[in-house]
Design an enzyme around this catalytic site. Sequence first.
Site, short mmCIF file in Angstrom:
data_model
loop_
_atom_site.label_atom_id
_atom_site.label_comp_id
_atom_site.label_asym_id
_atom_site.label_seq_id
_atom_site.Cartn_x
_atom_site.Cartn_y
_atom_site.Cartn_z
N PHE A 91 50.88 80.01 47.37
CA PHE A 91 51.45 78.69 47.60
C PHE A 91 52.40 78.80 48.78
O PHE A 91 53.46 79.41 48.69
CB PHE A 91 52.20 78.18 46.36
CG PHE A 91 52.50 76.71 46.45
CD1 PHE A 91 53.53 76.24 47.24
CD2 PHE A 91 51.73 75.80 45.76
CE1 PHE A 91 53.80 74.88 47.34
CE2 PHE A 91 51.99 74.44 45.84
CZ PHE A 91 53.03 73.98 46.64
N LYS A 121 42.71 79.42 54.97
CA LYS A 121 42.79 80.13 53.69
C LYS A 121 41.40 80.21 53.08
O LYS A 121 41.05 79.47 52.17
CB LYS A 121 43.75 79.40 52.74
CG LYS A 121 44.08 80.18 51.49
CD LYS A 121 44.77 79.36 50.42
CE LYS A 121 46.20 79.05 50.72
NZ LYS A 121 46.88 78.42 49.54
N GLU A 126 44.51 70.24 61.63
CA GLU A 126 44.95 70.43 60.26
C GLU A 126 46.07 71.45 60.21
O GLU A 126 46.11 72.37 61.03
CB GLU A 126 43.79 70.95 59.39
CG GLU A 126 42.92 69.87 58.81
CD GLU A 126 43.52 69.26 57.54
OE1 GLU A 126 44.76 69.21 57.40
OE2 GLU A 126 42.74 68.81 56.70
N ASP A 127 46.97 71.32 59.23
CA ASP A 127 47.97 72.35 59.01
C ASP A 127 47.34 73.56 58.34
O ASP A 127 47.54 74.69 58.74
CB ASP A 127 49.16 71.83 58.21
CG ASP A 127 48.78 71.14 56.90
OD1 ASP A 127 47.58 70.96 56.63
OD2 ASP A 127 49.70 70.76 56.15
N ARG A 148 58.81 71.19 54.69
CA ARG A 148 58.00 71.03 55.90
C ARG A 148 58.75 71.50 57.15
O ARG A 148 58.15 71.96 58.09
CB ARG A 148 57.62 69.56 56.11
CG ARG A 148 56.61 69.02 55.16
CD ARG A 148 56.16 67.62 55.60
NE ARG A 148 55.50 66.89 54.54
CZ ARG A 148 54.23 67.05 54.21
NH1 ARG A 148 53.49 67.94 54.83
NH2 ARG A 148 53.69 66.34 53.23
N ASP A 194 42.24 74.82 53.02
CA ASP A 194 42.26 75.59 51.78
C ASP A 194 40.93 75.39 51.06
O ASP A 194 39.95 76.06 51.37
CB ASP A 194 43.45 75.12 50.94
CG ASP A 194 43.70 75.95 49.69
OD1 ASP A 194 42.87 76.82 49.35
OD2 ASP A 194 44.73 75.74 49.04
N GLY A 218 51.14 66.86 57.06
CA GLY A 218 51.35 68.28 57.30
C GLY A 218 51.03 68.76 58.69
O GLY A 218 51.68 69.67 59.20
N ASP A 277 54.26 71.55 52.55
CA ASP A 277 55.36 71.09 51.70
C ASP A 277 55.11 71.38 50.23
O ASP A 277 54.01 71.73 49.82
CB ASP A 277 55.55 69.59 51.88
CG ASP A 277 54.46 68.78 51.18
OD1 ASP A 277 54.80 67.92 50.35
OD2 ASP A 277 53.27 69.00 51.46
#
Length: 180
Positions: free
Chosen positions: A151, A130, A98-99, A164, A102, A43, A158
């Site tokens: 989401f 997040k 990091e993408d 993506r 979470d 990601g 993805d």
Amino acid sequence: MNNDIEKVLFTKEDIEAATDRLAKQLSDEYRDKRPLIISVLTGAVLFTVDMIEKMDIMAQLDFIDISTYFGGAQSTGQLTLIHDLTTDVKDRNVLIMEDIVDSGHTLKFLIDLLKERGAKSIKAVSMMDKPEGRQYDVAVDYYGVRVPNEFLVGYGLDYKGYYRNLPYIGILKPSVYQED
């Protein structure tokens, strides 16, 4: 793909503005530190490429692949190291790219691993933060945008390996993933 998006949260221009800001900040702070940039596959690849193109510093790049999702809509809770680093982190200033952060599970695992391996400093850089999803006590040191507890797909994020390549970050319609 676009028909599966409920709402676009951040446009390509928003993303570019965030990466410009982050790259300048990191260039200023890491000017003479020669960091090792660790991109978390898969990601974070788009974000990492955008960042390293914009960062005006000497840095090395390596990749690590850790997964808790395995293509589904929710984390399995099981963390698996799929591909390890090839670079020694001992006495290095490390930037984890990091993408999204979470739950914090992957980031906590990585920070613990890098500390154990003797990294001099470890900072987390994430395009998306997040905080509502956080289950582990980890901090994102640098982030592009804060995102809601939805989401999300696009710009590296993805669902089952798809979406993506969307040039924006959007909320995936629940009807797409509720079958899982």
